[in-house]
Each structure stands twice: as C-alpha cells, then as structure tokens.
Design a protein around this motif. Sequence first.
Motif, PDB file in Angstrom:
ATOM      1  N   GLY A 173      61.202  89.283 -40.270  1.00  0.00           N
ATOM      2  CA  GLY A 173      60.738  90.587 -40.411  1.00  0.00           C
ATOM      3  C   GLY A 173      59.187  90.771 -39.673  1.00  0.00           C
ATOM      4  N   GLU A 174      58.545  90.139 -39.716  1.00  0.00           N
ATOM      5  CA  GLU A 174      57.205  89.999 -39.039  1.00  0.00           C
ATOM      6  C   GLU A 174      57.304  90.198 -37.879  1.00  0.00           C
ATOM      7  OE1 GLU A 174      54.175  87.987 -42.409  1.00  0.00           O
ATOM      8  OE2 GLU A 174      55.252  86.851 -40.601  1.00  0.00           O
ATOM      9  N   ARG A 175      58.121  89.168 -37.281  1.00  0.00           N
ATOM     10  CA  ARG A 175      58.395  89.347 -35.552  1.00  0.00           C
ATOM     11  C   ARG A 175      58.890  90.891 -35.300  1.00  0.00           C
ATOM     12  NH1 ARG A 175      58.663  85.468 -32.285  1.00  0.00           N
ATOM     13  NH2 ARG A 175      58.842  83.762 -33.519  1.00  0.00           N
ATOM     14  N   SER A 176      59.957  91.297 -35.885  1.00  0.00           N
ATOM     15  CA  SER A 176      60.401  92.560 -35.462  1.00  0.00           C
ATOM     16  C   SER A 176      59.480  93.698 -35.481  1.00  0.00           C
ATOM     17  CB  SER A 176      61.613  92.791 -36.415  1.00  0.00           C
ATOM     18  OG  SER A 176      62.150  94.071 -36.246  1.00  0.00           O
ATOM     19  N   GLU A 177      58.742  93.952 -36.666  1.00  0.00           N
ATOM     20  CA  GLU A 177      57.999  94.864 -36.980  1.00  0.00           C
ATOM     21  C   GLU A 177      56.558  94.670 -35.936  1.00  0.00           C
ATOM     22  OE1 GLU A 177      54.593  96.315 -40.509  1.00  0.00           O
ATOM     23  OE2 GLU A 177      55.941  94.635 -40.982  1.00  0.00           O
ATOM     24  N   TYR A 178      56.086  93.515 -35.869  1.00  0.00           N
ATOM     25  CA  TYR A 178      54.790  93.773 -34.822  1.00  0.00           C
ATOM     26  C   TYR A 178      54.954  93.626 -33.479  1.00  0.00           C
ATOM     27  CZ  TYR A 178      52.574  92.641 -39.423  1.00  0.00           C
ATOM     28  OH  TYR A 178      51.940  92.904 -40.699  1.00  0.00           O
ATOM     29  N   GLU A 179      56.210  93.109 -33.065  1.00  0.00           N
ATOM     30  CA  GLU A 179      56.452  93.023 -31.748  1.00  0.00           C
ATOM     31  C   GLU A 179      56.678  94.548 -31.279  1.00  0.00           C
ATOM     32  OE1 GLU A 179      58.101  88.534 -30.501  1.00  0.00           O
ATOM     33  OE2 GLU A 179      59.330  90.136 -30.713  1.00  0.00           O
ATOM     34  N   ARG A 180      57.513  95.274 -32.067  1.00  0.00           N
ATOM     35  CA  ARG A 180      57.758  96.804 -31.847  1.00  0.00           C
ATOM     36  C   ARG A 180      56.499  97.781 -32.100  1.00  0.00           C
ATOM     37  NH1 ARG A 180      60.952  97.371 -35.779  1.00  0.00           N
ATOM     38  NH2 ARG A 180      59.589  98.357 -37.259  1.00  0.00           N
ATOM     39  N   LEU A 181      55.541  97.362 -32.908  1.00  0.00           N
ATOM     40  CA  LEU A 181      54.356  98.060 -33.171  1.00  0.00           C
ATOM     41  C   LEU A 181      53.344  97.764 -31.817  1.00  0.00           C
ATOM     42  CD1 LEU A 181      52.284  99.693 -34.817  1.00  0.00           C
ATOM     43  CD2 LEU A 181      51.474  97.594 -35.962  1.00  0.00           C
ATOM     44  N   PHE A 182      53.180  96.514 -31.426  1.00  0.00           N
ATOM     45  CA  PHE A 182      52.311  96.227 -30.529  1.00  0.00           C
ATOM     46  C   PHE A 182      52.889  96.056 -28.864  1.00  0.00           C
ATOM     47  CE2 PHE A 182      50.405  94.320 -34.303  1.00  0.00           C
ATOM     48  CZ  PHE A 182      48.947  94.992 -34.291  1.00  0.00           C
ATOM     49  N   LYS A 183      54.136  96.282 -28.939  1.00  0.00           N
ATOM     50  CA  LYS A 183      54.870  96.057 -27.559  1.00  0.00           C
ATOM     51  C   LYS A 183      54.502  94.805 -27.080  1.00  0.00           C
ATOM     52  CE  LYS A 183      56.408 100.299 -28.157  1.00  0.00           C
ATOM     53  NZ  LYS A 183      56.037 100.522 -29.208  1.00  0.00           N
ATOM     54  N   GLU A 184      54.406  93.754 -27.608  1.00  0.00           N
ATOM     55  CA  GLU A 184      54.017  92.478 -27.035  1.00  0.00           C
ATOM     56  C   GLU A 184      54.766  91.540 -27.916  1.00  0.00           C
ATOM     57  OE1 GLU A 184      49.876  92.090 -25.561  1.00  0.00           O
ATOM     58  OE2 GLU A 184      49.508  93.114 -27.386  1.00  0.00           O
ATOM     59  N   LYS A 185      54.737  90.100 -27.077  1.00  0.00           N
ATOM     60  CA  LYS A 185      55.475  88.987 -27.763  1.00  0.00           C
ATOM     61  C   LYS A 185      54.566  88.324 -28.792  1.00  0.00           C
ATOM     62  CE  LYS A 185      57.750  84.697 -26.539  1.00  0.00           C
ATOM     63  NZ  LYS A 185      56.758  83.628 -27.464  1.00  0.00           N
ATOM     64  N   MET A 186      55.258  87.943 -29.844  1.00  0.00           N
ATOM     65  CA  MET A 186      54.329  87.062 -30.823  1.00  0.00           C
ATOM     66  C   MET A 186      54.518  85.619 -30.806  1.00  0.00           C
ATOM     67  SD  MET A 186      54.552  87.596 -35.191  1.00  0.00           S
ATOM     68  CE  MET A 186      53.328  88.823 -35.141  1.00  0.00           C
ATOM     69  N   ALA A 187      53.463  85.055 -30.811  1.00  0.00           N
ATOM     70  CA  ALA A 187      53.492  83.599 -30.357  1.00  0.00           C
ATOM     71  C   ALA A 187      53.708  82.767 -31.787  1.00  0.00           C
ATOM     72  CB  ALA A 187      52.055  83.241 -29.821  1.00  0.00           C
ATOM     73  N   THR A 188      54.272  81.479 -31.410  1.00  0.00           N
ATOM     74  CA  THR A 188      54.093  80.506 -32.736  1.00  0.00           C
ATOM     75  C   THR A 188      52.591  80.089 -32.585  1.00  0.00           C
ATOM     76  OG1 THR A 188      55.038  78.842 -31.151  1.00  0.00           O
ATOM     77  CG2 THR A 188      56.651  80.332 -32.283  1.00  0.00           C
ATOM     78  N   PRO A 189      52.502  79.008 -33.706  1.00  0.00           N
ATOM     79  CA  PRO A 189      51.368  78.067 -33.591  1.00  0.00           C
ATOM     80  C   PRO A 189      51.183  77.315 -32.376  1.00  0.00           C
ATOM     81  CG  PRO A 189      52.301  78.596 -35.813  1.00  0.00           C
ATOM     82  CD  PRO A 189      53.100  78.792 -35.058  1.00  0.00           C
ATOM     83  N   SER A 190      52.132  76.600 -32.116  1.00  0.00           N
ATOM     84  CA  SER A 190      52.143  75.754 -31.149  1.00  0.00           C
ATOM     85  C   SER A 190      51.762  76.262 -29.729  1.00  0.00           C
ATOM     86  CB  SER A 190      53.372  74.711 -31.183  1.00  0.00           C
ATOM     87  OG  SER A 190      54.416  75.724 -30.746  1.00  0.00           O
ATOM     88  N   GLU A 191      52.292  77.597 -29.774  1.00  0.00           N
ATOM     89  CA  GLU A 191      52.203  78.262 -28.044  1.00  0.00           C
ATOM     90  C   GLU A 191      50.530  78.732 -28.246  1.00  0.00           C
ATOM     91  OE1 GLU A 191      56.548  80.252 -27.561  1.00  0.00           O
ATOM     92  OE2 GLU A 191      55.233  81.443 -28.723  1.00  0.00           O
ATOM     93  N   VAL A 192      49.944  79.113 -29.275  1.00  0.00           N
ATOM     94  CA  VAL A 192      48.688  79.752 -29.430  1.00  0.00           C
ATOM     95  C   VAL A 192      47.675  78.205 -28.896  1.00  0.00           C
ATOM     96  CG1 VAL A 192      46.697  80.569 -30.616  1.00  0.00           C
ATOM     97  CG2 VAL A 192      49.212  81.327 -30.854  1.00  0.00           C
TER      98      VAL A 192
END
Length: 307
Positions: A173-192
């Motif tokens: 749900g967070e991934r769907s909401e925030y990627e749509r809001l910010f128009k950007e990809k959401m990272a996992t902890p390991s990616e950051v």
Amino acid sequence: MANTNHTPVDAHAIDLVSKLAVESTLPTLSTISISGLGDGLPSSVPAAFDRKEQVFRSVKGVIEEYRTAPARRRGAATVDTLSSFIDLTNRHKDEHSALFGKTSWPDPKLTAVLNYDANGVAARYRDHRIVYAFPLTEEFKAWVSFNNKGMEQEIFAAFLEEHAAELSSPTDGERSEYERLFKEKMATPSEVVALSRHLEVHVKARAKQGIRLQTGERTVEFAEEHVNAKGDPVVVPGIFMVSVPAFVDGDAVRIPARLRYRVQGDKVMWLYQLYRWETYLREQVGHDLKKAATDTELPAFEGSPEA
C-alpha cells in the motif's frame, strides 16, 4: 520627726494587676460563623483576636505546622512512557478525572487532571496532575537533526549504517501510494545503503546546436548528464521508508523520505527530506490519547486544561 508609717503592700493585688495587664495584650481564640457566604466554605472558621491591634488574625498557619498528613492530594507527576502514564492515572483517578492531549508539534503533551471539575458537582482545585511530555528517542532526534542537510557520500553512508535498523521495506500500500504521489521509485533498505556506499557519479556535458531559419541566429543548448563509471545513466530511487520510534517506548512511526543527491565537483552530496514528519507525529500523539482514554476509561479532550 519623720513619718515612718507606710501603707502595707498587697502582693496579691500586684500579681492580679500584672496578670490582667498581660492578658489584655494576649490574642483571644474565637470561632467566626461564615455559613452561607459561598460554596466551598466551612460553616465556621477559627480566628485569633489581637486585642492590642484590635483585629482578627488567621491561625491557619499555626495549625498547619502541626499537620501529620496532607489536607488533600496535589502536585504534578511527570512520567516518561505512555504505559506509566496510563498505570499512574488508573492508580489515582476518580469518576470526575479527565485527560487532555496537546497534539501539535513541537511540545506534544498528555495531561491527566485527577481532581477535575464535572457538571453537577462543586468546583475542584484541578491541581493534582500526571504529565506525559512524549520524550523523543535519540534515533528520532538524529533523523530530524540531519533532515534536508547535505552530506558527503562517506558521511551519508556512515549515517545510514548507524541507523540501518530504522530503514524499512515499504508495504504494498505504501509503495502504491507514494510512488503515485511523488512519481518516483521507492527503494528498499538495501538499495539505499548500496547507493550511499558505492555510487560513483560523473558529469557528462553535451551541447546541442541549432539554427533559426527565419533569422539565421545560432543557438547552443548545454545539458548535463549524470552517468556511472560504466557510462550508463544514473538511476536513483527517489523515496525510501523510515520506521523509527519517535517517543521513548512508543510505537514506530513510519515516515516516507525523499532521497536527493547533487554533484559538486568530484563529490556526491546526499540529502533526505522527511515528508510531513510533524503530521505523522501528530497522528501518533492522537492515537496515544485515544489509547489512554480507552485504558483509563476517562473522557479525553484535545487541548490543554485550565492553568
């Protein structure tokens, strides 16, 4: 011849006169009726009549010196956790106690007024209280302290390693909401963490020349491209999730953070921006107020009690 006759001295009379003189200056303890003068008053009060000054004086201070127990409960206890706030409130509450919650940043606070007023009963003192001021965790203080501040890559990497436990994978749900809001990809902890440790960014400038046919003017546009060591375009996820307890022994607050970088010469400067973190804290305080109201079975109000 001298007259040697003297009036005999009456010792008893002298003692009596002296006693009367002393008694005339001593205060007299009296009882004054004040029945009907207002609510919250006794029917009578003791007072000392000062004969010398011809005034009544209170004897309350003298009486209080001999008190062996407090007349009533009062004072404010300060607790450091929500559970302690609930437990101590349950220990001292009565049927008229009430809770107040100041939910706005920067000084959220829960206050239990144990001797609060109620409709249909005489006014009370409202001075026996329990206060929970939401002490912040050191982890949350660190995230707020570095919020929106540029850090060199090695410093940013060290910060993330120190706080790796507070990085969280987004829910669906967070991934769907925030990627749509910010128009950007959401990272996992390991990616950051991997980005902060290993990313090399090179600036590649290119120029594009154009000619305006109508006027013959020439135009040149310059653009920068950020590429990695292999020459491929750099792709940086724009959002990651922080999950950190804001308050001591409290539940974790989940806050999205926007990830940014800038190239300054041969260095990469990183920064993150916590998205509306004050709003998430306010929601957490509101949630804790509701929990306290449920667990103590007391009415709760958003705001502050009377001083």
